[in-house]
Enzyme design. Structure first.
Site, PDB file in Angstrom:
ATOM      1  N   ALA A  71     -10.891  17.204  -7.248  1.00  8.64           N
ATOM      2  CA  ALA A  71     -11.249  17.106  -8.660  1.00  8.64           C
ATOM      3  C   ALA A  71     -10.040  17.476  -9.510  1.00  8.64           C
ATOM      4  CB  ALA A  71     -12.410  18.036  -8.968  1.00  8.64           C
ATOM      5  N   CYS A 115      -1.246   1.976 -10.761  1.00  5.96           N
ATOM      6  CA  CYS A 115      -2.118   1.192  -9.878  1.00  5.96           C
ATOM      7  C   CYS A 115      -3.603   1.357 -10.172  1.00  5.96           C
ATOM      8  CB  CYS A 115      -1.833   1.557  -8.420  1.00  5.96           C
ATOM      9  SG  CYS A 115      -0.188   1.068  -7.870  1.00  5.96           S
ATOM     10  N   PHE A 165       0.856  -1.188   0.000  1.00  6.89           N
ATOM     11  CA  PHE A 165       0.000   0.000   0.000  1.00  6.89           C
ATOM     12  C   PHE A 165       0.893   1.239   0.000  1.00  6.89           C
ATOM     13  CE2 PHE A 165      -2.447  -3.378   2.033  1.00  6.89           C
ATOM     14  CZ  PHE A 165      -3.629  -3.335   1.297  1.00  6.89           C
ATOM     15  N   LEU A 166       1.760   1.326  -0.997  1.00  8.72           N
ATOM     16  CA  LEU A 166       2.730   2.413  -1.071  1.00  8.72           C
ATOM     17  C   LEU A 166       2.278   3.476  -2.056  1.00  8.72           C
ATOM     18  CD1 LEU A 166       6.020   0.286  -1.296  1.00  8.72           C
ATOM     19  CD2 LEU A 166       4.822   1.083   0.761  1.00  8.72           C
TER      20      LEU A 166
END
Length: 455
Positions: free
Chosen positions: A258, A266, A155-156
């Site tokens: 936004a 990813c 989770f990098l």
């Protein structure tokens, strides 16, 4: 502990260096001998803040080794991480060619018990395929060596990967053997000192957790982009809306910005892969299908604004558009799925010239854009310069593509003096429309009220 990491890309190199930094002996393997030679010479093939010092320090201490020899990697380790690429296939599924090839290479050489860890982002069920691949090679050799396959998704965040690894918010590990789980807990103990971060689960749940996390974040981005486009029609300001909903603790402020759509290695790949996995099980993921569609459309939003400003695509012919930023996000040179690539193509198709500056990604961007558009067109229509101000000089308008820190406080009088049409298109909503209007500049953001110059 003795660890081998197969693959020295973004995940593998960061993981290997961080494991070495807490005292483990880590051997990083890559079949690309050029990369291994570079790493042995202290040259880092990717851009990640702080990684060069981390690699060089641990290599000098003898804790971080590099090799292209599978024999060295397999014999060295008690725990072997698979951190090879899983690029999207033509149908959107993750291509497991590299990870299964690595698994077979391990099976051909394994002589002692080991834990094999899937660190790459892989579809649910991949651990079982890895296990079969290794077992098949052991069977061919007629040997019986105990091994266990574990799922440990990463989770990098690119640009903050070392901090994310060293101070993780969670460490997800899926396993089906208690001893393998115990080894993984021991390995990660240095990263879980202050409070418990180790989350253990079954292997399939761990594999799905990675996809679920990225799909959720991608969905938040697409949701905000849809609201931004609606805001423009309603005369609302998406930045005010973002603040208003982000303060709700049930929602939180992260990934509510936004812009031009998400990119990188990813989110696009993982959303596609999860949709394909569901399709393989006769299930349609309506929400993620919409997330992907919104994102693809959003990558065209700035070109649409440029066309409107110039009064038609034909009027872009021969104009010079300055771009600040090319990488898909700050603090990386990663051009994979970068929105800038879509914008550059549209500008080229309209006959416009592009002058671009990126603090880090210039070399990689030039390589990618030449591959996409050809050397002749890039030599004629694309100029990549060495400073933000140099990009602006002589340009008709400026487009902010990537929100690098050095772009956050621009010299407004300089922009007003040098931009022929005195207009700035803010693809990341980092500027104050009123300040630009006061400086005599037309401002266009994403879902914001436009900064119109007083006549």
């Amino acid at each position: 502990m003795k660890i081998s990491v197969i693959g020295t890309g973004y995940v593998g190199l960061v993981s290997g260096a961080c494991f070495a930094d807490v005292g483990n002996t880590v051997l990083c393997l890559d079949v690309d001998t050029r990369k291994i030679t570079m790493l042995k010479d202290g040259i880092i093939p990717i851009h990640e803040p702080g990684l060069d010092n981390l690699v060089q320090r641990n290599a000098a201490a003898g804790r971080l080794l590099f090799s292209s020899n599978y024999d060295d990697a397999v014999s060295h380790a008690d725990i072997i991480f698979l951190a090879v690429g899983t690029p999207p296939d033509e149908d959107g599924s993750a291509d497991l060619t590299h990870i299964l090839s690595a698994a077979r290479s391990i099976g051909e050489r394994l002589t002692k018990p080991a834990v094999i860890v899937d660190k790459s982002t892989v579809p649910v069920g991949t651990a079982e395929k890895v296990k079969r691949a290794i077992a098949g090679e052991l069977e061919k050799r007629g040997v019986n060596v105990a091994f266990h396959v574990v799922s440990n998704p990463e989770f990098l965040k690119e640009g903050a990967a070392i901090d994310d690894f060293m101070k993780p918010d969670r460490i997800v590990v899926g396993f089906d053997d208690a001893e393998a789980g115990k080894q993984m807990r021991q390995l990660y103990a240095p990263f879980s000192r202050n409070h418990e971060k180790f989350v253990e689960m079954d292997i399939r749940s761990a594999e799905l957790t990675k996809y679920a996390a990225n799909a959720m974040l991608a969905t938040r981005i697409s949701f905000m982009n849809e609201l931004a486009n609606l805001s423009e029609l309603l005369g609302a300001d998406i930045e005010a809306v973002r603040l208003g909903i982000g303060m709700d603790p049930r929602i939180g402020p992260d990934f509510l910005y936004a812009g031009m759509g998400y990119g990188g290695s990813c989110f696009p790949k993982d959303v596609k892969a999860l949709i394909k996995t569901a399709s393989d099980h006769d299930k349609q993921l309506h929400l993620l299908t919409a997330t992907e569609k919104v994102n693809e459309e959003q990558k065209n939003v700035l070109f649409t604004k440029l066309v409107r400003f110039f009064g038609g695509a034909n009027n872009l012919n021969g104009k010079t558009i300055a771009l600040w930023g090319l990488s898909f996000k700050p603090n990386t040179d990663d051009m994979r799925e970068a929105p800038s690539r879509i914008l550059v193509k549209s500008l080229f198709d309209a006959g416009a010239n592009v002058v671009a500056y990126d603090p880090v990604a210039s070399t990689e961007a030039k390589r990618v854009l030449v591959a996409e558009h050809g050397e002749d067109q890039c030599n004629t229509r694309l100029r990549i310069v060495e400073s933000a101000k140099q990009a602006v000089e002589g340009a008709d308008v400026l487009v902010l593509v990537t929100e690098w820190k050095e772009f956050r406080a621009p010299d407004l009088p300089f922009l007003a003096e040098n931009l022929k049409l005195k207009a700035v298109f803010d693809g990341r909503n980092i500027y104050d429309p009123d300040a630009f209007a006061a400086a005599g500049l037309v401002y266009e953001g994403i879902g914001r009220r436009s900064g119109k110059v007083e006549q």
